[in-house]
Write a protein that holds these residues in place. Structure first.
Motif, PDB file in Angstrom:
ATOM      1  N   LEU A 122       6.324  -2.621  -2.359  1.00  0.00           N
ATOM      2  CA  LEU A 122       5.375  -2.223  -3.402  1.00  0.00           C
ATOM      3  C   LEU A 122       5.769  -0.861  -3.939  1.00  0.00           C
ATOM      4  O   LEU A 122       6.405  -0.064  -3.233  1.00  0.00           O
ATOM      5  CB  LEU A 122       3.940  -2.138  -2.845  1.00  0.00           C
ATOM      6  CG  LEU A 122       3.213  -3.442  -2.570  1.00  0.00           C
ATOM      7  CD1 LEU A 122       1.809  -3.147  -2.090  1.00  0.00           C
ATOM      8  CD2 LEU A 122       3.168  -4.321  -3.793  1.00  0.00           C
TER       9      LEU A 122
ATOM     10  N   ARG B 145      -4.025  -3.315  -0.317  1.00  0.00           N
ATOM     11  CA  ARG B 145      -3.002  -2.556   0.409  1.00  0.00           C
ATOM     12  C   ARG B 145      -3.663  -1.721   1.499  1.00  0.00           C
ATOM     13  O   ARG B 145      -4.677  -1.062   1.261  1.00  0.00           O
ATOM     14  CB  ARG B 145      -2.281  -1.641  -0.567  1.00  0.00           C
ATOM     15  CG  ARG B 145      -1.186  -0.807   0.048  1.00  0.00           C
ATOM     16  CD  ARG B 145      -0.572   0.106  -0.992  1.00  0.00           C
ATOM     17  NE  ARG B 145       0.659   0.669  -0.495  1.00  0.00           N
ATOM     18  CZ  ARG B 145       1.677   1.008  -1.249  1.00  0.00           C
ATOM     19  NH1 ARG B 145       1.613   0.860  -2.551  1.00  0.00           N
ATOM     20  NH2 ARG B 145       2.757   1.525  -0.723  1.00  0.00           N
TER      21      ARG B 145
ATOM     22  N   ALA C 251       5.032  -1.993   2.387  1.00  0.00           N
ATOM     23  CA  ALA C 251       3.597  -1.760   2.514  1.00  0.00           C
ATOM     24  C   ALA C 251       2.944  -2.976   3.166  1.00  0.00           C
ATOM     25  O   ALA C 251       3.378  -4.112   2.958  1.00  0.00           O
ATOM     26  CB  ALA C 251       2.972  -1.513   1.146  1.00  0.00           C
TER      27      ALA C 251
ATOM     28  N   VAL D 259      -5.090  -3.176  -5.165  1.00  0.00           N
ATOM     29  CA  VAL D 259      -3.934  -2.724  -5.935  1.00  0.00           C
ATOM     30  C   VAL D 259      -4.049  -3.333  -7.329  1.00  0.00           C
ATOM     31  O   VAL D 259      -3.952  -4.553  -7.473  1.00  0.00           O
ATOM     32  CB  VAL D 259      -2.609  -3.173  -5.275  1.00  0.00           C
ATOM     33  CG1 VAL D 259      -1.418  -2.759  -6.124  1.00  0.00           C
ATOM     34  CG2 VAL D 259      -2.496  -2.649  -3.866  1.00  0.00           C
TER      35      VAL D 259
ATOM     36  N   VAL E 293      -0.005  -5.507   3.245  1.00  0.00           N
ATOM     37  CA  VAL E 293      -0.963  -6.018   2.274  1.00  0.00           C
ATOM     38  C   VAL E 293      -1.601  -7.313   2.781  1.00  0.00           C
ATOM     39  O   VAL E 293      -1.115  -7.935   3.727  1.00  0.00           O
ATOM     40  CB  VAL E 293      -0.306  -6.295   0.901  1.00  0.00           C
ATOM     41  CG1 VAL E 293       0.277  -5.035   0.301  1.00  0.00           C
ATOM     42  CG2 VAL E 293       0.735  -7.374   1.005  1.00  0.00           C
TER      43      VAL E 293
END
Length: 178
Positions: free
Chosen positions: A174, A95, A146, A105, A148
């Protein structure tokens, strides 16, 4: 008339054998090699029809010299001993943090991922193709968008681990960091 076709048929089979013999099998390393990671995200609906599910599809190209990729369901009983901390497909989500750096994560869902054998005859021999994996990310009140990316590795039944590849970035739902 049938006597005339016999020599032609023999000639056809002889030429087929000669041409088929000229094709060499690819010479890949026995350690799996992966490349060309792609990632796509599709907005789908949850079980109640709400459009708040990000369906992510990851694809990688693979090559393996002996074709021993994949683990059958009945071979997974010894996962604690043989496969230890991960299955035969390792997916690590990274992330982007506010400082621009990527941080792993932790995910219990992605700890033991397996794919089924890619050769139905289980005969040793080179194998190449594309491996796809999909995962859904649900959004609730505790989630936010988010940025990622994913790091992927695979390993074969002899526990030889491939190189690692990373996908491009994408935006998905997320849990909010605490």
């Amino acid at each position: 008339m049938s006597k005339r076709f016999i020599p032609l048929g023999l000639l056809f089979f002889a030429l087929s054998f000669v041409v088929g013999s000229c094709i060499d099998a690819p010479d890949f390393d026995f350690t799996p090699e992966i490349s060309n990671p792609t990632v796509n995200s599709y907005q789908t609906v949850d079980l109640l029809g709400n459009p708040n599910v990000d369906s992510v599809v990851l694809s990688i190209r693979f090559r393996d010299g002996d074709g021993d990729l994949g683990v059958a369901a009945n071979e997974r009983a010894d996962t604690v001993e043989k496969y230890k901390e991960w299955g035969n497909y390792q997916l690590t989500m990274l992330r982007r943090m506010p400082n621009g750096q990527f941080q792993e994560v932790p995910s219990l869902i992605n700890q033991r991922l397996f794919f089924f054998p890619l050769k139905s005859d289980n005969k040793a021999g080179p194998l190449e193709g594309t491996l796809d994996f999909s995962q859904a990310f649900f959004a609730t009140g505790f989630f936010e968008k988010a940025v990622v990316k994913f790091r992927i590795r695979i390993r074969d039944r002899a526990l030889r681990v491939s190189n690692a590849v990373e996908t491009d970035t994408l935006t998905i739902n997320l849990p909010k960091p605490f």
